[in-house]
Write a protein that holds these residues in place. Structure first.
Motif, mmCIF file in Angstrom:
data_model
loop_
_atom_site.group_PDB
_atom_site.id
_atom_site.type_symbol
_atom_site.label_atom_id
_atom_site.label_comp_id
_atom_site.label_asym_id
_atom_site.label_seq_id
_atom_site.Cartn_x
_atom_site.Cartn_y
_atom_site.Cartn_z
ATOM 1 N N PHE A 216 -11.354 -13.730 13.674
ATOM 2 C CA PHE A 216 -10.996 -13.692 15.090
ATOM 3 C C PHE A 216 -11.048 -12.261 15.610
ATOM 4 C CE2 PHE A 216 -8.493 -17.193 13.111
ATOM 5 C CZ PHE A 216 -9.326 -18.215 13.553
ATOM 6 N N HIS A 217 -12.025 -11.518 15.087
ATOM 7 C CA HIS A 217 -12.299 -10.173 15.578
ATOM 8 C C HIS A 217 -12.667 -10.247 17.059
ATOM 9 C CE1 HIS A 217 -14.792 -6.515 16.157
ATOM 10 N NE2 HIS A 217 -13.924 -5.975 15.331
ATOM 11 N N ILE A 222 -13.560 -16.886 19.520
ATOM 12 C CA ILE A 222 -12.108 -16.897 19.667
ATOM 13 C C ILE A 222 -11.597 -15.618 19.038
ATOM 14 C CG2 ILE A 222 -9.963 -18.037 18.962
ATOM 15 C CD1 ILE A 222 -11.527 -19.599 21.039
ATOM 16 N N GLN A 223 -10.830 -14.836 19.784
ATOM 17 C CA GLN A 223 -10.483 -13.505 19.288
ATOM 18 C C GLN A 223 -9.038 -13.140 19.608
ATOM 19 O OE1 GLN A 223 -9.902 -10.433 21.146
ATOM 20 N NE2 GLN A 223 -9.748 -11.619 23.032
ATOM 21 N N CYS A 224 -8.490 -12.284 18.763
ATOM 22 C CA CYS A 224 -7.157 -11.718 19.031
ATOM 23 C C CYS A 224 -7.166 -10.246 18.640
ATOM 24 C CB CYS A 224 -6.078 -12.493 18.296
ATOM 25 S SG CYS A 224 -6.319 -12.638 16.514
ATOM 26 N N GLY A 225 -8.303 -9.606 18.805
ATOM 27 C CA GLY A 225 -8.475 -8.220 18.421
ATOM 28 C C GLY A 225 -8.895 -8.129 16.976
ATOM 29 N N GLU A 226 -7.948 -8.395 16.076
ATOM 30 C CA GLU A 226 -8.195 -8.513 14.643
ATOM 31 C C GLU A 226 -7.408 -9.716 14.135
ATOM 32 O OE1 GLU A 226 -10.152 -6.889 12.648
ATOM 33 O OE2 GLU A 226 -10.560 -4.937 13.591
ATOM 34 N N GLY A 227 -8.055 -10.573 13.408
ATOM 35 C CA GLY A 227 -7.366 -11.733 12.858
ATOM 36 C C GLY A 227 -8.318 -12.579 12.050
ATOM 37 N N GLN A 284 -5.896 -18.295 23.060
ATOM 38 C CA GLN A 284 -7.352 -18.448 22.989
ATOM 39 C C GLN A 284 -7.738 -19.845 22.503
ATOM 40 O OE1 GLN A 284 -10.149 -15.699 22.703
ATOM 41 N NE2 GLN A 284 -8.879 -14.758 24.264
ATOM 42 N N LEU A 285 -7.084 -20.291 21.442
ATOM 43 C CA LEU A 285 -7.426 -21.598 20.875
ATOM 44 C C LEU A 285 -7.141 -22.734 21.853
ATOM 45 C CD1 LEU A 285 -6.073 -21.027 17.265
ATOM 46 C CD2 LEU A 285 -8.470 -21.409 17.888
#
Length: 418
Positions: A216-217, A222-227, A284-285
């Motif tokens: 999830f970069h 779908i992203q959260c910055g880093e995940g 996001q999801l």
């Protein structure tokens, strides 16, 4: 970027200089100061979903910002729905998920893992971390994903697993790969960083291997910055995965009330994401379908609008095979040759468009030569890597921006090619 840059005076005010320097930002294929029309079209932009700020405030107000809180449970359930996985463990990155997979397979010195050469470094680095050896194999140029014939030819008595990468969310023939793995008695791990929502033969990518890694970069759909997330399709691996993820302790069992205290019982590290990160991921999801619909709209427009140009220019457009439902993670084309690729990237850059290439093949990298093994040449990988151009694609990309990219690509047929 707002406004036209116009003539640049390097002695002008620092704000103007900083604005100009943001065009020439030091990337490998954009490494000098250039003047481009405004607004600049970047390759990618993270999507902002409606409830991100609300959920972040909820976490901050709750006082529980560490991992495995209510948003972790919500995000995990949403991921289970998308991937059809019964067991999802969120991680701090896709790299963390791959590292967990390598530990769970108990890889070690003397073991070998088959890896496509055309992938991001962490696919192989997660193997090297254990002391095992990544064995690099070629790709199928029709998909950018692993050549299964090359993978089968690379099997030895030391092979423990195959790490298959679904490039652009386009999987190879997973029935054939499953059969190869079963005959050889090895495990499949799916690097599904590009493939959330992708399917092969109607079945979700990430559901074929014993384990699968999601990312999830900020550059992902779908992203959260880093995940990231580890999908566990072999139930026998679930209990140990929790321990490895929780610093080698059985804290997860303690938090569920299954034991009255927890202690250090195995190797492990801190692989949990914070609730702040997962709050963004949850938001996001929840709009996954909206994000995917918009991405496919842009992808489809590229695919339809560039067919004639590609035929005339001698380029090859990304074209997933019939059994693949791709997630519109990337739209790429293959230029006729490396020099044309260089010229086209420069042409698009001059038009204010940030298109880009992709991976440097791992078999020819410094670390790949040091830590890995390449039993056979990888000509398709070398050719694919030298010719690929990825066009800008993100959910909030406007029709005008998409049209501008298409127009600039069409205009390239008039550009001199050296």
């Amino acid at each position: 970027m707002p406004g036209d840059i116009g003539a640049l005076d390097l002695s002008a005010a620092s704000s103007r200089l900083g604005h100009a320097l943001s065009v020439g930002h030091g990337c490998a294929d954009c490494c000098s100061l250039r003047l481009v029309p405004a607004p600049w079209i970047p390759y990618s932009k993270p999507y902002r979903s409606p409830h991100e700020i609300e959920y972040l405030q909820e976490v901050l107000s709750s006082g529980q910002t560490h991992g495995d809180g209510p948003f972790t449970r919500r995000a995990s359930a949403l991921l289970s729905d998308i991937t059809s996985s019964d067991s999802v463990l969120l991680t701090g990155s896709g790299t963390h998920a791959l590292e967990l997979a390598s530990w769970l397979l108990e890889l070690g010195p003397g073991d070998e893992v088959i890896v496509p050469s055309f992938t991001f470094s962490t696919t192989a680095a997660s193997v090297v971390m254990t002391g095992a050896t990544p064995v690099f194999v070629d790709i199928d140029p029709a998909t950018g994903s692993m050549d299964l014939g090359a993978a089968e030819a690379a099997l030895t008595e030391r092979t423990r697993a195959v790490y298959v990468v679904h490039y652009g969310g386009v999987a190879p023939d997973m029935e054939r790969l499953t059969a190869i793995a079963e005959r050889a008695g090895i495990q499949i791990v799916e690097d599904n960083a590009h493939g959330l929502g992708a399917r092969w033969g109607g079945r979700p990518c990430g559901s074929f291997g014993a384990l699968a890694a999601q990312s999830f970069h900020a550059t992902k759909n779908i992203q959260c910055g880093e995940g990231g997330a580890l999908l566990i399709n072999d139930p026998s691996l679930r209990a140990r995965a929790e321990i490895l993820r929780e610093k080698g302790t059985d804290r997860s069992r303690f938090m569920r009330g299954e034991v009255d205290k927890y202690s250090w019982i195995d190797r492990g590290s801190s692989y949990l994401p914070s609730e702040l990160t997962v709050a963004v991921l949850t938001a996001q999801l929840e709009v996954f379908d909206i994000i995917q619909t918009q991405r496919h709209k842009i992808w489809d427009k590229y695919a339809l609008s560039l067919v004639t140009w590609a035929a005339e220019a001698g380029a090859v457009l990304m074209s997933p095979p019939p059994k693949v439902d791709h997630p519109a993670h990337v739209f790429y084309l293959l230029a006729p040759n490396a020099s044309t690729r260089t010229a086209m990237l420069a042409h698009l850059r001059a038009a204010g468009i940030r298109a880009t290439f992709h991976y440097i093949p791992l078999h020819s990298s410094i670390a790949g030569r040091r830590f890995g093994r390449t039993p056979n040449p990888c000509p398709a990988t070398d050719d694919f890597a030298a010719r690929i151009i990825r066009l800008p694609l993100w959910p909030a990309m406007t029709d005008a921006e998409t049209d501008r990219v298409i127009t600039a690509v069409h205009e390239f047929e008039l550009a001199p090619v050296s």
